[in-house]
Write a protein that holds these residues in place. Structure first.
Motif, short mmCIF file in Angstrom:
data_model
loop_
_atom_site.label_atom_id
_atom_site.label_comp_id
_atom_site.label_asym_id
_atom_site.label_seq_id
_atom_site.Cartn_x
_atom_site.Cartn_y
_atom_site.Cartn_z
N VAL A 1 -30.08 78.45 50.91
CA VAL A 1 -30.11 77.12 51.51
C VAL A 1 -28.69 76.66 51.82
O VAL A 1 -28.39 76.21 52.94
CB VAL A 1 -30.82 76.12 50.57
CG1 VAL A 1 -30.58 74.68 51.04
CG2 VAL A 1 -32.31 76.41 50.51
N TRP A 2 -27.79 76.77 50.84
CA TRP A 2 -26.42 76.31 51.06
C TRP A 2 -25.66 77.22 52.01
O TRP A 2 -24.76 76.76 52.73
CB TRP A 2 -25.70 76.17 49.73
CG TRP A 2 -26.17 74.96 48.99
CD1 TRP A 2 -26.90 74.91 47.85
CD2 TRP A 2 -25.96 73.60 49.38
NE1 TRP A 2 -27.17 73.62 47.50
CE2 TRP A 2 -26.60 72.78 48.42
CE3 TRP A 2 -25.31 72.98 50.45
CZ2 TRP A 2 -26.60 71.39 48.50
CZ3 TRP A 2 -25.30 71.60 50.53
CH2 TRP A 2 -25.94 70.82 49.56
N HIS A 3 -26.02 78.50 52.03
CA HIS A 3 -25.41 79.40 53.01
C HIS A 3 -25.75 78.94 54.43
O HIS A 3 -24.89 78.94 55.33
CB HIS A 3 -25.92 80.82 52.78
CG HIS A 3 -25.51 81.79 53.85
ND1 HIS A 3 -24.23 82.29 53.97
CD2 HIS A 3 -26.23 82.35 54.87
CE1 HIS A 3 -24.17 83.10 55.01
NE2 HIS A 3 -25.36 83.16 55.57
N ARG A 4 -26.99 78.52 54.64
CA ARG A 4 -27.39 78.03 55.96
C ARG A 4 -26.70 76.71 56.29
O ARG A 4 -26.33 76.47 57.45
CB ARG A 4 -28.91 77.86 56.01
CG ARG A 4 -29.67 79.17 55.86
CD ARG A 4 -31.16 78.98 56.06
NE ARG A 4 -31.88 80.23 55.84
CZ ARG A 4 -33.07 80.52 56.38
NH1 ARG A 4 -33.66 79.65 57.18
NH2 ARG A 4 -33.66 81.67 56.12
N VAL A 5 -26.54 75.85 55.30
CA VAL A 5 -25.83 74.59 55.52
C VAL A 5 -24.39 74.87 55.95
O VAL A 5 -23.87 74.26 56.90
CB VAL A 5 -25.86 73.72 54.25
CG1 VAL A 5 -24.93 72.51 54.40
CG2 VAL A 5 -27.28 73.25 53.96
N LEU A 6 -23.74 75.80 55.26
CA LEU A 6 -22.36 76.16 55.61
C LEU A 6 -22.28 76.71 57.03
O LEU A 6 -21.36 76.39 57.79
CB LEU A 6 -21.82 77.18 54.61
CG LEU A 6 -21.41 76.64 53.25
CD1 LEU A 6 -21.15 77.78 52.28
CD2 LEU A 6 -20.17 75.76 53.37
N ARG A 7 -23.23 77.54 57.37
CA ARG A 7 -23.25 78.12 58.72
C ARG A 7 -23.39 77.02 59.78
O ARG A 7 -22.70 77.04 60.80
CB ARG A 7 -24.41 79.11 58.82
CG ARG A 7 -24.52 79.81 60.18
CD ARG A 7 -25.81 80.60 60.25
NE ARG A 7 -26.96 79.71 60.10
CZ ARG A 7 -28.19 80.12 59.77
NH1 ARG A 7 -28.41 81.40 59.52
NH2 ARG A 7 -29.18 79.26 59.67
N LEU B 1 -35.32 73.02 53.50
CA LEU B 1 -34.35 72.44 52.56
C LEU B 1 -32.94 72.43 53.15
O LEU B 1 -32.17 71.49 52.93
CB LEU B 1 -34.37 73.23 51.25
CG LEU B 1 -35.66 73.10 50.43
CD1 LEU B 1 -35.62 74.05 49.23
CD2 LEU B 1 -35.86 71.67 49.96
N ALA B 2 -32.61 73.47 53.91
CA ALA B 2 -31.28 73.52 54.53
C ALA B 2 -31.12 72.40 55.54
O ALA B 2 -30.07 71.75 55.61
CB ALA B 2 -31.07 74.88 55.19
N GLN B 3 -32.15 72.15 56.33
CA GLN B 3 -32.09 71.08 57.32
C GLN B 3 -31.97 69.72 56.65
O GLN B 3 -31.18 68.86 57.09
CB GLN B 3 -33.33 71.12 58.22
CG GLN B 3 -33.31 70.12 59.36
CD GLN B 3 -32.21 70.39 60.38
OE1 GLN B 3 -31.68 71.49 60.45
NE2 GLN B 3 -31.86 69.39 61.16
N GLN B 4 -32.73 69.50 55.58
CA GLN B 4 -32.66 68.23 54.86
C GLN B 4 -31.27 68.03 54.24
O GLN B 4 -30.70 66.93 54.32
CB GLN B 4 -33.73 68.19 53.77
CG GLN B 4 -35.15 68.08 54.31
CD GLN B 4 -36.19 68.17 53.21
OE1 GLN B 4 -35.88 68.47 52.05
NE2 GLN B 4 -37.45 67.93 53.56
N ALA B 5 -30.74 69.08 53.63
CA ALA B 5 -29.42 68.97 53.01
C ALA B 5 -28.35 68.70 54.06
O ALA B 5 -27.44 67.89 53.84
CB ALA B 5 -29.10 70.26 52.24
#
Length: 263
Positions: free
Chosen positions: A101-107, A27-31
């Motif tokens: 998920v959003w934490h990984r996106v931010l990273r 989900l993080a990769q998709q986002a």
């Protein structure tokens, strides 16, 4: 405030571990891909950096408004997975999963900015060969997200595509062969051997309404390739230098919007 529930069964924890490990990275990769998709079309890396900075700030603000953000933020990042699987309700677990998920996106947004600045992801302590390969692969995947796609190379149209729908290129070839302007192999022989004669043919066909394009470069390339007669760029473009008597000869053979004659 959410709290760890010691009564959560081992089976539930196992199922949550599996869901966390399967869905959080996907989900993080998709986002991330959806978020940064327009970035690669920006003009320069400076513009990409500025947009990534704005996206990071907006995503941070969005995360702060999500349920259980304060609880999630208070947990050590290395322990958040174990804390999540022991939460008392599925709703709390999924709230933590969404925040992860959003934490990984931010990273990754921050990491993308550093990549664009030329600062690669540093190796971990005592990093082995496999870990190094994974780190380099992550860096390549991130870079592809914001690297502009190469513009497709323009290709010249095929010979038959040069003509209007009601005109057949084969008829033109047949008429030229009947007058020995083309040899039996379909290669250019000309009337007197001058290369300007090929340009004169193209001019007559263009003026007569046989051709679907007026791009002189495309016409010159296509005709010279089809008939095996190389033309310089200047010769192909300077139609004004072609003697009118040459053009007139081909005009008689190919009258305006008529069918090429064999006589």
């Amino acid at each position: 405030m959410s709290a760890s529930d010691p009564s959560v069964s081992a089976a539930v924890q196992t199922a949550r571990h599996r869901e966390w490990d399967e869905h959080a990275p996907k989900l993080a990769q998709q986002a991330l891909q959806q978020l940064v998709a327009p970035v690669r079309d920006l003009a320069t890396d400076w513009h990409r950096l500025e947009v990534l900075r704005i996206l990071h700030a907006d995503t941070t603000e969005r995360c702060r408004r999500l349920p259980l953000f304060a609880d999630f933020d208070a947990v050590d990042p290395l322990a958040v997975r174990e804390a999540a699987v022991r939460l008392s309700s599925d709703a709390q677990f999924h709230a933590f999963l969404l925040l992860e998920v959003w934490h990984r996106v931010l990273r990754d947004l921050r990491r993308l900015q550093l990549d664009l600045l030329g600062y690669p992801e540093p190796p971990g302590v005592h990093e082995g060969v496999a870990a190094t390969q994974r780190r380099l692969q992550r860096q390549q995947r991130r870079r592809r997200l914001v690297t502009a796609l190469p513009k497709p190379r323009r290709t010249d149209p095929a010979f038959e595509e040069l003509f209007r729908p009601e005109v057949k290129g084969a008829d033109i070839v047949e008429a030229l062969q009947a007058r020995d302007v083309l040899n039996a192999a379909g290669q250019w022989a000309g009337i007197s051997g001058r290369k300007r004669e090929l340009v004169a043919l193209v001019m007559a066909l263009s003026e007569g309404g046989y051709l679907a394009t007026t791009n002189r470069t495309a016409l010159a390339r296509a005709f010279s390739a089809r008939f095996g007669c190389s033309l310089s760029r200047s010769l192909a473009a300077r139609w004004d230098l072609v003697p009118n008597d040459l053009v007139e000869q081909f005009r008689r053979w190919f009258p305006p919007r008529g069918r090429a004659t064999k006589a």
